[in-house]
Design a protein around this motif. Structure first.
Motif, PDB file in Angstrom:
ATOM      1  N   ALA A 219       0.833  -1.209   0.000  1.00  0.00           N
ATOM      2  CA  ALA A 219       0.000   0.000   0.000  1.00  0.00           C
ATOM      3  C   ALA A 219       0.863   1.252   0.000  1.00  0.00           C
ATOM      4  N   ALA A 220       1.948   1.238   0.766  1.00  0.00           N
ATOM      5  CA  ALA A 220       2.842   2.402   0.817  1.00  0.00           C
ATOM      6  C   ALA A 220       3.530   2.618  -0.529  1.00  0.00           C
ATOM      7  N   ALA A 221       3.962   1.529  -1.176  1.00  0.00           N
ATOM      8  CA  ALA A 221       4.633   1.656  -2.463  1.00  0.00           C
ATOM      9  C   ALA A 221       3.686   2.202  -3.529  1.00  0.00           C
ATOM     10  N   LEU A 222       2.453   1.714  -3.538  1.00  0.00           N
ATOM     11  CA  LEU A 222       1.478   2.199  -4.519  1.00  0.00           C
ATOM     12  C   LEU A 222       1.107   3.655  -4.233  1.00  0.00           C
ATOM     13  N   ALA A 223       0.977   3.999  -2.957  1.00  0.00           N
ATOM     14  CA  ALA A 223       0.653   5.382  -2.599  1.00  0.00           C
ATOM     15  C   ALA A 223       1.754   6.332  -3.074  1.00  0.00           C
ATOM     16  N   ALA A 224       3.006   5.917  -2.906  1.00  0.00           N
ATOM     17  CA  ALA A 224       4.122   6.757  -3.353  1.00  0.00           C
ATOM     18  C   ALA A 224       4.121   6.913  -4.875  1.00  0.00           C
ATOM     19  N   THR A 225       3.701   5.866  -5.584  1.00  0.00           N
ATOM     20  CA  THR A 225       3.692   5.900  -7.049  1.00  0.00           C
ATOM     21  C   THR A 225       2.555   6.755  -7.590  1.00  0.00           C
ATOM     22  N   TYR A 226       1.360   6.620  -6.981  1.00  0.00           N
ATOM     23  CA  TYR A 226       0.163   7.253  -7.538  1.00  0.00           C
ATOM     24  C   TYR A 226      -0.238   8.547  -6.831  1.00  0.00           C
ATOM     25  N   GLY A 227       0.436   8.872  -5.749  1.00  0.00           N
ATOM     26  CA  GLY A 227       0.168  10.144  -5.095  1.00  0.00           C
ATOM     27  C   GLY A 227      -1.106  10.206  -4.287  1.00  0.00           C
ATOM     28  N   HIS A 228      -1.688   9.055  -3.953  1.00  0.00           N
ATOM     29  CA  HIS A 228      -2.888   8.986  -3.117  1.00  0.00           C
ATOM     30  C   HIS A 228      -2.766   7.791  -2.192  1.00  0.00           C
ATOM     31  N   ASP A 229      -3.447   7.850  -1.051  1.00  0.00           N
ATOM     32  CA  ASP A 229      -3.573   6.657  -0.232  1.00  0.00           C
ATOM     33  C   ASP A 229      -4.265   5.578  -1.058  1.00  0.00           C
ATOM     34  N   VAL A 230      -3.942   4.328  -0.776  1.00  0.00           N
ATOM     35  CA  VAL A 230      -4.464   3.212  -1.554  1.00  0.00           C
ATOM     36  C   VAL A 230      -5.084   2.179  -0.626  1.00  0.00           C
ATOM     37  N   HIS A 231      -6.314   1.764  -0.969  1.00  0.00           N
ATOM     38  CA  HIS A 231      -6.982   0.675  -0.264  1.00  0.00           C
ATOM     39  C   HIS A 231      -6.797  -0.597  -1.075  1.00  0.00           C
ATOM     40  N   LEU A 232      -6.358  -1.686  -0.426  1.00  0.00           N
ATOM     41  CA  LEU A 232      -6.093  -2.938  -1.119  1.00  0.00           C
ATOM     42  C   LEU A 232      -7.272  -3.891  -0.991  1.00  0.00           C
ATOM     43  N   ASN A 233      -7.736  -4.404  -2.114  1.00  0.00           N
ATOM     44  CA  ASN A 233      -8.681  -5.512  -2.145  1.00  0.00           C
ATOM     45  C   ASN A 233      -7.906  -6.745  -2.592  1.00  0.00           C
ATOM     46  N   ILE A 234      -7.700  -7.692  -1.682  1.00  0.00           N
ATOM     47  CA  ILE A 234      -6.862  -8.857  -1.950  1.00  0.00           C
ATOM     48  C   ILE A 234      -7.719 -10.024  -2.431  1.00  0.00           C
ATOM     49  N   VAL A 235      -7.319 -10.618  -3.567  1.00  0.00           N
ATOM     50  CA  VAL A 235      -8.006 -11.784  -4.123  1.00  0.00           C
ATOM     51  C   VAL A 235      -7.010 -12.937  -4.182  1.00  0.00           C
ATOM     52  N   ILE A 236      -7.361 -14.064  -3.526  1.00  0.00           N
ATOM     53  CA  ILE A 236      -6.526 -15.253  -3.618  1.00  0.00           C
ATOM     54  C   ILE A 236      -6.862 -15.944  -4.931  1.00  0.00           C
ATOM     55  N   ASP A 237      -5.860 -16.020  -5.816  1.00  0.00           N
ATOM     56  CA  ASP A 237      -6.087 -16.495  -7.184  1.00  0.00           C
ATOM     57  C   ASP A 237      -4.988 -17.501  -7.546  1.00  0.00           C
ATOM     58  N   PRO A 238      -5.311 -18.812  -7.526  1.00  0.00           N
ATOM     59  CA  PRO A 238      -4.295 -19.832  -7.822  1.00  0.00           C
ATOM     60  C   PRO A 238      -3.679 -19.700  -9.206  1.00  0.00           C
ATOM     61  N   ARG A 239      -4.357 -19.018 -10.125  1.00  0.00           N
ATOM     62  CA  ARG A 239      -3.830 -18.866 -11.478  1.00  0.00           C
ATOM     63  C   ARG A 239      -2.583 -17.991 -11.519  1.00  0.00           C
ATOM     64  N   VAL A 240      -2.372 -17.206 -10.459  1.00  0.00           N
ATOM     65  CA  VAL A 240      -1.225 -16.299 -10.437  1.00  0.00           C
ATOM     66  C   VAL A 240       0.083 -17.073 -10.331  1.00  0.00           C
ATOM     67  N   ILE A 241       0.070 -18.210  -9.646  1.00  0.00           N
ATOM     68  CA  ILE A 241       1.220 -19.094  -9.408  1.00  0.00           C
ATOM     69  C   ILE A 241       2.210 -18.443  -8.441  1.00  0.00           C
ATOM     70  N   GLY A 242       2.781 -17.329  -8.804  1.00  0.00           N
ATOM     71  CA  GLY A 242       3.721 -16.646  -7.921  1.00  0.00           C
ATOM     72  C   GLY A 242       3.698 -15.163  -8.222  1.00  0.00           C
ATOM     73  N   GLY A 243       4.212 -14.338  -7.303  1.00  0.00           N
ATOM     74  CA  GLY A 243       4.161 -12.890  -7.500  1.00  0.00           C
ATOM     75  C   GLY A 243       2.741 -12.387  -7.329  1.00  0.00           C
ATOM     76  N   MET A 244       2.364 -11.369  -8.109  1.00  0.00           N
ATOM     77  CA  MET A 244       1.028 -10.788  -7.971  1.00  0.00           C
ATOM     78  C   MET A 244       0.689  -9.977  -9.202  1.00  0.00           C
ATOM     79  N   THR A 245      -0.597  -9.696  -9.369  1.00  0.00           N
ATOM     80  CA  THR A 245      -1.053  -8.703 -10.334  1.00  0.00           C
ATOM     81  C   THR A 245      -1.813  -7.633  -9.560  1.00  0.00           C
ATOM     82  N   VAL A 246      -1.676  -6.400 -10.001  1.00  0.00           N
ATOM     83  CA  VAL A 246      -2.325  -5.265  -9.335  1.00  0.00           C
ATOM     84  C   VAL A 246      -3.058  -4.447 -10.388  1.00  0.00           C
ATOM     85  N   GLU A 247      -4.352  -4.249 -10.185  1.00  0.00           N
ATOM     86  CA  GLU A 247      -5.122  -3.369 -11.067  1.00  0.00           C
ATOM     87  C   GLU A 247      -5.500  -2.127 -10.276  1.00  0.00           C
TER      88      GLU A 247
END
Length: 270
Positions: A219-247
């Motif tokens: 959340a802190a990294a995204l806030a620094a990038t986008y210039g706003h506080d960020v709320h995270l909605n976390i989805v457990i998705d086995p298709r990801v395998i490793g790492g993450m995707t962020v929309e």
């Protein structure tokens, strides 16, 4: 919304803030604004008349008072008169504005109860459930299922499990779908809740749950990038395998192993 409607919506939100600051009963105000939304949505001729830019604002305000003055509180009537006095690009924009004011009023209740985080999380989680259950989505979005049955279903699913503001917004989305799926309406309400605190919402897909520390760092990294506080909605998705995707903010950041493997397969096939 576009053009004149966008400016009018901003003005309507200022008017709402003034009414709230004046000590209005927020639950009553929210319910009555949603009732006005339903009236306008169900009466095409009326919404065209009340959004007609060629009609004098005083005449439209007078008609609004004649129709609603004995049925809603003075604070709600003040907002309704203000809405019809503004300029709207499309009649449907007037309905959207009334709905947004109702939702923002309920969101204000959650904020005062220090439950805004809960509201955003609960709207997101229930939206995911509805999206994964076609029969439930169909029932709650149906124009033919009586409101009483929808309320019974929602009480059975959510009663005592979510905050009052969450249940009120979910009920509104089910009662007045206005051509939208339930999960689409819930996404819109969640967006308004995030906007209330001028923060962005990021949907994060991961293979395994993040720790509290990982969530804070992301959340802190995204806030620094986008210039706003960020709320995270976390989805457990086995298709990801490793790492993450962020929309976030219409942008997809794909750091998943699945994406890298797919890219490798494309390169090998070319």
């Amino acid at each position: 919304m576009r053009g004149a409607s966008r400016a009018s919506l901003a003005e309507a939100k200022v008017q709402l803030a003034a009414v709230i600051a004046g000590g209005a009963d927020l639950r009553q105000l929210g319910d009555e604004l949603f009732a006005v939304t339903g009236l306008l949505a169900g009466q095409p001729a009326l919404r065209r008349m009340l959004s007609d830019p060629t009609r004098e604002a005083a005449a439209k305000a007078g008609l609004t008072e004649e129709l609603l003055g004995s049925r809603i509180a003075p604070a709600t009537l003040e907002l309704a008169r203000g809405l019809v006095g503004l300029r709207w690009s499309e009649p449907a924009d007037l309905v959207d504005a009334a709905e947004q004011l109702g939702a923002l009023t309920i969101i204000e209740i959650a904020d005062r109860e220090h439950k805004l985080d809960d509201l955003e999380d609960e709207l997101f989680r229930f939206g995911r459930i509805v999206n994964a259950e076609p029969e439930l989505r169909s029932a709650l979005s149906s124009r033919f299922l009586p409101a009483e049955r929808k309320h019974e279903l929602l009480d059975a699913l959510l009663g005592g499990k979510v905050t009052g503001p969450t249940l009120r917004l979910v009920t509104q989305a089910a009662d007045q779908p206005r051509g939208r799926s339930l999960d689409t309406s819930l996404d819109e309400y969640a967006r308004l809740a995030a906007e209330r605190r001028e923060r962005l919402v990021a949907e994060v897909h991961v293979a395994i749950a993040l720790t509290a520390t990982q969530r804070r760092r992301l959340a802190a990294a995204l806030a620094a990038t986008y210039g706003h506080d960020v709320h995270l909605n976390i989805v457990i998705d086995p298709r990801v395998i490793g790492g993450m995707t962020v929309e976030i903010s219409g942008e997809l950041i794909d750091g998943s192993m699945a994406s890298r493997l797919a890219g490798l397969r494309r390169r090998l096939a070319s």
